[in-house]
Scaffold this motif. Structure first.
Motif, PDB file in Angstrom:
ATOM      1  N   MET A 112      30.021  28.269  31.146  1.00  0.00           N
ATOM      2  CA  MET A 112      30.480  29.645  31.141  1.00  0.00           C
ATOM      3  C   MET A 112      31.990  29.699  30.990  1.00  0.00           C
ATOM      4  SD  MET A 112      28.454  31.891  33.892  1.00  0.00           S
ATOM      5  CE  MET A 112      27.455  33.045  33.016  1.00  0.00           C
ATOM      6  N   GLN A 113      32.429  30.799  30.453  1.00  0.00           N
ATOM      7  CA  GLN A 113      33.845  30.990  30.205  1.00  0.00           C
ATOM      8  C   GLN A 113      34.452  31.931  31.250  1.00  0.00           C
ATOM      9  OE1 GLN A 113      34.645  32.161  26.218  1.00  0.00           O
ATOM     10  NE2 GLN A 113      36.549  31.040  26.243  1.00  0.00           N
ATOM     11  N   THR A 114      35.727  31.723  31.527  1.00  0.00           N
ATOM     12  CA  THR A 114      36.430  32.585  32.470  1.00  0.00           C
ATOM     13  C   THR A 114      36.607  33.973  31.865  1.00  0.00           C
ATOM     14  OG1 THR A 114      37.599  30.695  33.413  1.00  0.00           O
ATOM     15  CG2 THR A 114      38.542  32.869  33.815  1.00  0.00           C
ATOM     16  N   VAL A 115      36.246  34.981  32.645  1.00  0.00           N
ATOM     17  CA  VAL A 115      36.382  36.376  32.247  1.00  0.00           C
ATOM     18  C   VAL A 115      37.511  36.981  33.085  1.00  0.00           C
ATOM     19  CG1 VAL A 115      35.254  38.637  32.222  1.00  0.00           C
ATOM     20  CG2 VAL A 115      33.943  36.577  31.677  1.00  0.00           C
ATOM     21  N   THR A 116      38.436  37.662  32.422  1.00  0.00           N
ATOM     22  CA  THR A 116      39.540  38.327  33.102  1.00  0.00           C
ATOM     23  C   THR A 116      39.344  39.829  32.925  1.00  0.00           C
ATOM     24  OG1 THR A 116      40.918  36.456  32.477  1.00  0.00           O
ATOM     25  CG2 THR A 116      42.039  38.365  33.348  1.00  0.00           C
ATOM     26  N   ARG A 117      39.440  40.572  34.033  1.00  0.00           N
ATOM     27  CA  ARG A 117      39.169  42.007  33.985  1.00  0.00           C
ATOM     28  C   ARG A 117      39.875  42.706  35.135  1.00  0.00           C
ATOM     29  NH1 ARG A 117      35.574  43.539  37.972  1.00  0.00           N
ATOM     30  NH2 ARG A 117      34.407  41.865  38.980  1.00  0.00           N
ATOM     31  N   PHE A 118      39.945  44.039  35.031  1.00  0.00           N
ATOM     32  CA  PHE A 118      40.446  44.810  36.157  1.00  0.00           C
ATOM     33  C   PHE A 118      39.404  44.824  37.258  1.00  0.00           C
ATOM     34  CE2 PHE A 118      43.144  46.869  32.906  1.00  0.00           C
ATOM     35  CZ  PHE A 118      44.372  46.637  33.511  1.00  0.00           C
ATOM     36  N   GLY A 119      39.865  44.712  38.491  1.00  0.00           N
ATOM     37  CA  GLY A 119      38.978  44.868  39.621  1.00  0.00           C
ATOM     38  C   GLY A 119      38.545  46.320  39.736  1.00  0.00           C
ATOM     39  N   GLU A 120      37.386  46.526  40.315  1.00  0.00           N
ATOM     40  CA  GLU A 120      36.839  47.864  40.530  1.00  0.00           C
ATOM     41  C   GLU A 120      36.548  48.039  42.012  1.00  0.00           C
ATOM     42  OE1 GLU A 120      33.522  48.294  37.874  1.00  0.00           O
ATOM     43  OE2 GLU A 120      34.719  47.693  36.147  1.00  0.00           O
ATOM     44  N   PRO A 121      36.336  49.275  42.465  1.00  0.00           N
ATOM     45  CA  PRO A 121      36.101  49.487  43.898  1.00  0.00           C
ATOM     46  C   PRO A 121      35.000  48.596  44.486  1.00  0.00           C
ATOM     47  CG  PRO A 121      36.519  51.580  42.854  1.00  0.00           C
ATOM     48  CD  PRO A 121      36.439  50.553  41.736  1.00  0.00           C
ATOM     49  N   GLU A 122      33.961  48.300  43.714  1.00  0.00           N
ATOM     50  CA  GLU A 122      32.887  47.446  44.248  1.00  0.00           C
ATOM     51  C   GLU A 122      33.298  45.980  44.384  1.00  0.00           C
ATOM     52  OE1 GLU A 122      32.013  48.594  39.950  1.00  0.00           O
ATOM     53  OE2 GLU A 122      32.428  49.690  41.769  1.00  0.00           O
ATOM     54  N   ASP A 123      34.506  45.626  43.921  1.00  0.00           N
ATOM     55  CA  ASP A 123      35.032  44.264  44.070  1.00  0.00           C
ATOM     56  C   ASP A 123      35.846  44.105  45.352  1.00  0.00           C
ATOM     57  OD1 ASP A 123      34.132  43.112  41.542  1.00  0.00           O
ATOM     58  OD2 ASP A 123      35.609  44.432  40.580  1.00  0.00           O
ATOM     59  N   PHE A 124      35.791  45.093  46.215  1.00  0.00           N
ATOM     60  CA  PHE A 124      36.640  45.080  47.408  1.00  0.00           C
ATOM     61  C   PHE A 124      36.498  43.789  48.211  1.00  0.00           C
ATOM     62  CE2 PHE A 124      37.276  45.797  51.959  1.00  0.00           C
ATOM     63  CZ  PHE A 124      38.623  46.134  51.959  1.00  0.00           C
ATOM     64  N   ALA A 125      35.286  43.345  48.480  1.00  0.00           N
ATOM     65  CA  ALA A 125      35.086  42.146  49.315  1.00  0.00           C
ATOM     66  C   ALA A 125      35.719  40.912  48.672  1.00  0.00           C
ATOM     67  CB  ALA A 125      33.599  41.915  49.574  1.00  0.00           C
ATOM     68  N   LYS A 126      35.540  40.762  47.368  1.00  0.00           N
ATOM     69  CA  LYS A 126      36.139  39.624  46.656  1.00  0.00           C
ATOM     70  C   LYS A 126      37.665  39.701  46.720  1.00  0.00           C
ATOM     71  CE  LYS A 126      32.679  38.799  43.065  1.00  0.00           C
ATOM     72  NZ  LYS A 126      32.460  38.775  41.603  1.00  0.00           N
ATOM     73  N   ALA A 127      38.200  40.880  46.452  1.00  0.00           N
ATOM     74  CA  ALA A 127      39.646  41.053  46.449  1.00  0.00           C
ATOM     75  C   ALA A 127      40.219  40.805  47.844  1.00  0.00           C
ATOM     76  CB  ALA A 127      40.006  42.456  45.965  1.00  0.00           C
ATOM     77  N   ARG A 128      39.538  41.285  48.848  1.00  0.00           N
ATOM     78  CA  ARG A 128      39.994  41.109  50.237  1.00  0.00           C
ATOM     79  C   ARG A 128      40.026  39.645  50.632  1.00  0.00           C
ATOM     80  NH1 ARG A 128      43.061  43.178  53.953  1.00  0.00           N
ATOM     81  NH2 ARG A 128      42.231  43.084  56.036  1.00  0.00           N
ATOM     82  N   GLU A 129      39.090  38.875  50.101  1.00  0.00           N
ATOM     83  CA  GLU A 129      39.047  37.436  50.371  1.00  0.00           C
ATOM     84  C   GLU A 129      40.318  36.752  49.843  1.00  0.00           C
ATOM     85  OE1 GLU A 129      36.542  33.712  48.605  1.00  0.00           O
ATOM     86  OE2 GLU A 129      35.398  35.527  49.063  1.00  0.00           O
ATOM     87  N   MET A 130      40.804  37.207  48.693  1.00  0.00           N
ATOM     88  CA  MET A 130      41.995  36.609  48.097  1.00  0.00           C
ATOM     89  C   MET A 130      43.287  37.190  48.665  1.00  0.00           C
ATOM     90  SD  MET A 130      41.074  34.312  45.808  1.00  0.00           S
ATOM     91  CE  MET A 130      42.190  34.134  44.428  1.00  0.00           C
ATOM     92  N   ASP A 131      43.233  38.388  49.209  1.00  0.00           N
ATOM     93  CA  ASP A 131      44.425  39.110  49.649  1.00  0.00           C
ATOM     94  C   ASP A 131      44.198  39.677  51.060  1.00  0.00           C
ATOM     95  OD1 ASP A 131      46.932  40.292  49.438  1.00  0.00           O
ATOM     96  OD2 ASP A 131      46.421  41.571  47.736  1.00  0.00           O
TER      97      ASP A 131
END
Length: 139
Positions: free
Chosen positions: A1-20
């Motif tokens: 699989m290839q790396t996908v780069t995208r804007f985060g969305e509200p449903e990505d909160f848990a993932k984003a919180r893990e990094m920040d």
């Protein structure tokens, strides 16, 4: 699989919180809804994270860019930067700013490697009196 780069969305909160985890959770939710968080994923696994800020509400600045340990030096940070840069350029921005503490040689080296130029130093701004080196990249 290839790396996908995208804007985060509200449903990505848990993932984003893990990094920040130290960033205000309500403000993080707000940023996710405003296209101010960029994610890099591979097969659903979060590999990299970038949070954009705006100095004086108009000047784009990288508040945080982070690639997971074990995934560094694979071009993920460059992909996050390229994705954000392209979007900012389309929206009429000419520059992107960033910074690192004066005692952080590795992040400073990365900034220079990806095309940032040193723009100045603010002395004593961080805990312990450590200064901050600011960088500017033409988009």
């Amino acid at each position: 699989m290839q790396t996908v780069t995208r804007f985060g969305e509200p449903e990505d909160f848990a993932k984003a919180r893990e990094m920040d985890p130290h960033f205000d959770p309500e403000f993080l939710r707000w940023k996710l809804g405003r296209r101010e968080v960029v994610l890099a994923e591979n097969g659903g696994e979060l590999l990299g994270y970038m949070r954009l800020e705006y100095i004086w509400s108009t000047v784009p600045y990288i508040g945080l860019i982070l690639v997971k340990e074990g995934r560094r030096a694979q071009g993920i940070g460059k992909k996050l930067l390229a994705f954000a840069s392209e979007d900012l350029k389309k929206r009429g921005h000419r520059y992107l700013y960033s910074s690192s503490q004066v005692n952080e040689a590795e992040p400073q080296s990365w900034h220079r490697h990806v095309g940032f130029e040193e723009a100045g130093i603010v002395s004593g701004i961080n805990e312990g009196g450590i200064g901050e080196v600011f960088f500017k990249k033409t988009l």
